[in-house]
Motif scaffolding. Structure first.
Motif, mmCIF file in Angstrom:
data_model
loop_
_atom_site.group_PDB
_atom_site.id
_atom_site.type_symbol
_atom_site.label_atom_id
_atom_site.label_comp_id
_atom_site.label_asym_id
_atom_site.label_seq_id
_atom_site.Cartn_x
_atom_site.Cartn_y
_atom_site.Cartn_z
ATOM 1 N N PRO A 1 0.843 -1.201 0.000
ATOM 2 C CA PRO A 1 0.000 0.000 0.000
ATOM 3 C C PRO A 1 0.878 1.251 0.000
ATOM 4 C CG PRO A 1 0.105 -0.934 2.187
ATOM 5 C CD PRO A 1 0.862 -1.865 1.301
ATOM 6 N N LEU A 2 0.263 2.386 -0.304
ATOM 7 C CA LEU A 2 0.999 3.645 -0.355
ATOM 8 C C LEU A 2 1.611 3.979 1.008
ATOM 9 C CD1 LEU A 2 1.738 6.195 -1.941
ATOM 10 C CD2 LEU A 2 -0.437 7.168 -1.250
ATOM 11 N N SER A 3 0.899 3.560 2.085
ATOM 12 C CA SER A 3 1.311 3.989 3.425
ATOM 13 C C SER A 3 2.726 3.556 3.784
ATOM 14 C CB SER A 3 0.319 3.446 4.462
ATOM 15 O OG SER A 3 0.166 2.057 4.263
ATOM 16 N N ILE A 4 3.218 2.460 3.209
ATOM 17 C CA ILE A 4 4.551 2.028 3.619
ATOM 18 C C ILE A 4 5.650 2.747 2.834
ATOM 19 C CG2 ILE A 4 3.633 -0.277 4.172
ATOM 20 C CD1 ILE A 4 5.706 -1.192 1.909
ATOM 21 N N VAL A 5 5.253 3.540 1.844
ATOM 22 C CA VAL A 5 6.270 4.304 1.108
ATOM 23 C C VAL A 5 6.509 5.622 1.863
ATOM 24 C CG1 VAL A 5 6.858 5.373 -1.080
ATOM 25 C CG2 VAL A 5 5.448 3.326 -1.051
#
Lengths: 672, 672
Positions: free
Chosen positions: A596-600
């Motif tokens: 998901p975007l959150s881990i970037v």
């Protein structure tokens, strides 16, 4: 890619199919033998208890033992399904159908699903539920195929440096096709039927090279199943041993004047099938509404198991038919009968369901009294209706065949009563077979793959003409009332599956009415901030975005997953040289589960950097003019298995995007 | 269109399929019975002559009689083919294949072709050529389907006011599919095989509704054939009568350890098939070069006929094998044998070829000596090679099966010699069957449809596993050397047929390298003069043109035929009101044979008028960006059956047009 690499990949393709075929056959052998052994064990325990109690009037004891064993086994299946892999519930055919149609079904081909499916189906079949093992075998084959072709398992976090080339949707889908075919081949001993099943469901255009691979896969699966099962039956190596045929060998033939009777049976099958689907539909809606928490789901399964066992036990009481030993080779359960006799009803309940079907087909004329059959089939019909859709792996073919064979045999007995001395009416097996086909056809409504499967499974070609006609009639009659059961379940799950043909009367509907608008687009070279904004927009979870240039012209298409990977590897123009390009392997490696975007993590500073998407985008995706009609768009989606299509205007600017769901909604809307 | 009209069209579709099925079955019955009767008659005449002459040493007389009858019959076939419908030559399967692939083959589905095919095949089979009737039956079914679905005949200038809706390429192709399936069903008694054959060749994506119609069509064709043939065999109404099965009923089974022998036979079949194709290829090239005028073509046919007859006659002499009467039910030709005996070689030559195949399959072990078989099969092989490609209707299945059954039986006899007392080696039928399958597989290289056809034609499912494997091996071995014979003939005829997969390593080839350029375009509103110039350009005979607006932007696509019709009806802006539009019926009515430009009279004055194409053009045809790769274009052509594709640049201007031929050239180029 060089010519040599290309050859190498071709050889790998064949190799994978060989592996899929052999392992699928092996898995089917394991499922088969486990079910046979567990059923025998169960029967032994219960028989001993009954024999002990039959004189001392303690029959509640064996009933309790039976219920406990059944409920225990079924609970294992239910717990696994509910807590490990809910997608393993049911037959798996609807799920495979959706997957091959081009829909992403989460977890459908994962290893934990495979494990749940295999253990679950062994437990639920030997636990005495009204289910068959065939559908789940097909699903199992499909998962195996996906796993082998990808050379990795997400569950075990294992990645082999093998078959990397095949880590994309298209290749994976081709192999899953082969796996499903191998599953059918193993489940019914029907290699040709398997190939047809895959082609029918996969719906992409017929590719001869692929077909040959699928075919090889099916054949090997049949060989490996037959080889190991012949060893198990102590006929080692005799691959033509008739005991390997699922429904026994049919010897007889039919007269021309029997055709109208068969056709009439087709009508009955269609009606009963439609009734089955209608009842199951109601139950499923009820279940979706009220049985929503996990605990309740497990409890429901156990209730069904207990009810099934109790009904079966009571039926053995009610039906007092006792036959001299030897008429049925499967069982010799004395129960309430006198010495030297066995209880016929018990022969239907204490064997694996395939053997019950065989008994109904092949046992001699007098071995089942009409009353026994009626007492058996009525409760079984409703229990089967209730069972399909429970949170356990459960195939539908065998229950349908069992119901059909039962009423088919009834009609055969009637025919024999009408003309007791006629030669043609001595053979009840053909009526049981036609009944089974009609019931199955009326319930699942599959087309020629089903015909071929039945022909192969019965090992007799001379019934092919009546079988085909009966299946057609059953389908017509059934379609008059409702959809096939798989389509119903797909429909209830609101999966955007595309039908075979564009919705009728849609010729005047155009792209601009169908498309989602405004389309979220990305610039060729754009700010990291903008990309983050697009990716985190909750209203827009498309799997890809059209890319435009400065002037707003359409330049290509980029996948959401690609953008995520670019962000993660920080391929920013300000931070890297002009020749720094991410390798294809990086993209392939993260297939199929993207983060998901959150881990970037993107710092404030990086937000202001630019990303150049141009080297990574698909420069020439399929596009369609905004004036294109719905049937035209539909054909493009259906024939090429697309997931999204960019709509452009006459200036080649993006005006919208059509997704599978948009088309599906129109078909859906037009129908209701 | 209203919902009611739509329903009505659906019903018409089914109705047409019913008609196609029944009539195809009937035509097959007519062909069958005519061949049987003519062969019997011929045999009677020659037998009488032989019996008269066998003692008075005038055997040249029956030989002459035989040659005369054969040559006469064959000449009828040749004359019809050469002068009436050259497209009726050969089996018709390559032609149908091209038609279904989307290529326009002139005259392939016309009534005169049908007539030539039916009369021609009756004459050439009963004329003793090494040909079968099966392929032509498939072609006949296809023509019937086209004729019935269009409700008109160009040959007889008849147009019925029926089925007008179906007068377009797409619909016609669907019905031709159904007709070809019905043809296979009638030729081999293989309804499922028929459906698969159609699907395999038709190559468009699998449509369930269409499949059901094709299926119904096949089933009805089988029923109607079986019904009438059972009447002919005096088993009226007994549709399960085994005499209706083409290759007789196989009863036996096989042992696991025989599989390697079967596989080895598959290799032999592949080798012999490749040899057959190679020889036939050389002969065809020679023929295309030197046998070019019509008269020579007829002469060649007659020469082949005379040579065939002479060789057959000599073989009866050379092979002195005489068997006691009764071993072969087909013939009782005494020839040079003693009383109470018959000549085995004669049993192969004086029967319809299907019966010869049956004899080789089912006659008991001793009925053919190895020498007889060798003397038979060697010359037959070469004569068959020479025959396929002659200007007569000629099927290839039966010669291939006959050759294969002969060497298969030889191997069976060897096996029996190796182990004379073993149970498994008593049954030569299975070796003959496997040999026949291997030879056929090695020659035509069809895929699962062939497997299913063979399984259905032999009426035995227990050989399905070895049959499939042998067909696969034969295909692999054969493909190692050359193409299948149908593909070879398609190839020699330079037909732009598309393969199953894009040419390998074409991922880096883009639309701009493939397309024809510059594309000839037409303006939305343009001068009649310009249209005339475009239409009469000899370098540009595309079937359609991209339409652009004033600014050069792509606006749609218009067919050549539409422009011609607009010119003919003088739909000029200066001559008609703004609401004058040509009806759709006008376009439909002139389908499928459009007039040449020369018959349209356009005066000097009219040349200066304008035509507004906008109401008639296809506003949103499929387009592709100039950056699209060849595989992407290929898939679009293959999956949607396109004939042309407009290539646009980023400004939506036409930069070129890709035709089927352009793609074909690349595939072709890449291979050689």
């Amino acid at each position: 890619m060089s010519h040599r690499q290309w050859k190498c990949i071709q050889i790998q393709r064949w190799l994978i199919c060989v592996l899929i075929g052999i392992t699928t056959g092996l898995v089917a052998v394991i499922i088969n033998i486990s079910i046979i052994q567990l059923t025998e064990l169960k029967m032994k325990i219960v028989t001993q208890a009954i024999e002990k109690c039959v004189k001392s009037a303690c029959l509640y004891q064996p009933l309790l033992i039976w219920i406990t064993i059944n409920a225990g086994l079924v609970m294992i299946a239910a717990l696994l399904t509910v807590f490990v892999a809910p997608v393993a519930a049911g037959s798996g055919i609807p799920q495979i159908k959706c997957f091959l149609n081009g829909v992403k079904v989460p977890n459908v081909v994962r290893l934990k699903t495979f494990f749940t499916k295999v253990v679950g189906i062994i437990a639920s079949v030997s636990g005495g539920l009204a289910v068959g093992k065939e559908g789940p075998m097909i699903h199992a084959g499909a998962v195996l195929a996906a796993g082998i072709s990808q050379g990795r398992s997400i569950t075990f976090k294992l990645t082999f440096p093998l078959f990397e080339y095949f880590r994309n949707d298209r290749e994976k889908r081709d192999f899953v096709c082969a796996g499903a075919a191998a599953g059918v081949a193993a489940a019914f001993g029907a290699p040709v039927g398997g190939v047809l099943f895959s082609l029918e469901e996969a719906s992409s255009f017929w590719n001869q090279a692929l077909t040959w691979r699928i075919f090889l896969c099916s054949i090997l699966s049949s060989y490996s199943l037959n080889f190991f099962m012949s060893l198990y039956h102590h006929h080692g190596g005799d691959l033509a041993y008739p005991g390997l045929i699922n429904f026994g060998k049919f010897e007889g033939t039919y007269e021309g004047f029997e055709l109208p009777i068969f056709f009439f049976m087709g009508v009955i099958g269609g009606l009963l099938g439609a009734l089955f689907n209608a009842i199951n539909h109601k139950i499923t809606i009820f279940r979706n509404k009220y049985v929503t928490i996990r605990f309740l789901k497990v409890v429901e399964v156990i209730i069904v198991s207990v009810v099934s066992a109790t009904i079966a036990f009571m039926m053995m009481f009610l039906s007092a038919q006792c036959n001299p030993l030897g008429q049925d080779i499967n069982v010799d359960l004395q129960f309430l009968c006198e010495d030297g006799q066995y209880n016929t009803m018990a022969s239907l309940f204490f064997t694996p369901p395939e053997d019950s079907v065989k008994s109904l087909f092949h046992d001699p004329l007098g071995s089942f009294q009409p009353l026994t059959i009626i007492i058996f089939v009525l409760p079984y019909f409703f229990v089967a209706c209730w069972t399909y859709g429970l949170q356990v792996p459960s195939g539908l073919f065998i229950p349908a065949l069992l119901i059909g064979a039962a009423w088919g045999r009834l009609i055969g007995i009637c025919m024999n009563a009408i003309c007791p001395d006629c030669l043609w009416s001595q053979d009840v097996a053909k009526y049981a077979l036609i009944g089974a086909a009609a019931q199955l056809g009326g319930t699942v409504r599959m087309t020629i793959s089903l015909t071929v499967i039945l022909i192969e499974a019965t090992g007799n070609i001379s019934y092919s003409l009546p079988l085909m006609t009966v299946l057609m009639i059953a389908k017509w009659v059934g379609d008059f009332f409702n959809q096939g059961i798989y389509d119903k379940h797909v429909h209830l799950a609101k999966v955007p599956i595309l039908e075979w043909e564009p919705p009728p009367l849609s010729i005047n509907i155009h792209a601009r009415e169908v498309m989602g608008t405004p389309a979220v687009t990305v610039r060729e070279v754009c700010l990291v901030k903008d990309i983050c904004r697009v990716l985190s927009d909750p209203h827009n979870c498309h799997s890809g975005y059209p890319v435009t240039n400065e002037e707003g012209k359409f330049r290509g298409f980029v996948l959401r997953s690609q953008l995520l990977i670019l962000l993660k590897h920080k391929v920013f123009m300000e931070r890297s040289g002009p020749d720094d390009r991410l390798e294809l392997a990086v993209f392939r490696d993260s297939y199929p589960r993207y983060f998901p975007l959150s881990i970037v993590n993107v710092s404030e500073d990086e937000q202001r950097c630019h990303i150049d998407i141009r080297p990574y985008l698909n420069p020439a995706p399929y596009t369609i003019s905004e004036r294109a009609s719905l049937p035209r768009i539909f054909r493009l989606f259906r024939a090429l298995g697309l997931r999204h299509l960019v709509v452009v205007n006459d200036n080649f600017e993006v005006v919208g995007i059509v997704t599978r769901k948009d088309i599906w909604k129109w078909g859906h809307h037009g129908k209701s």
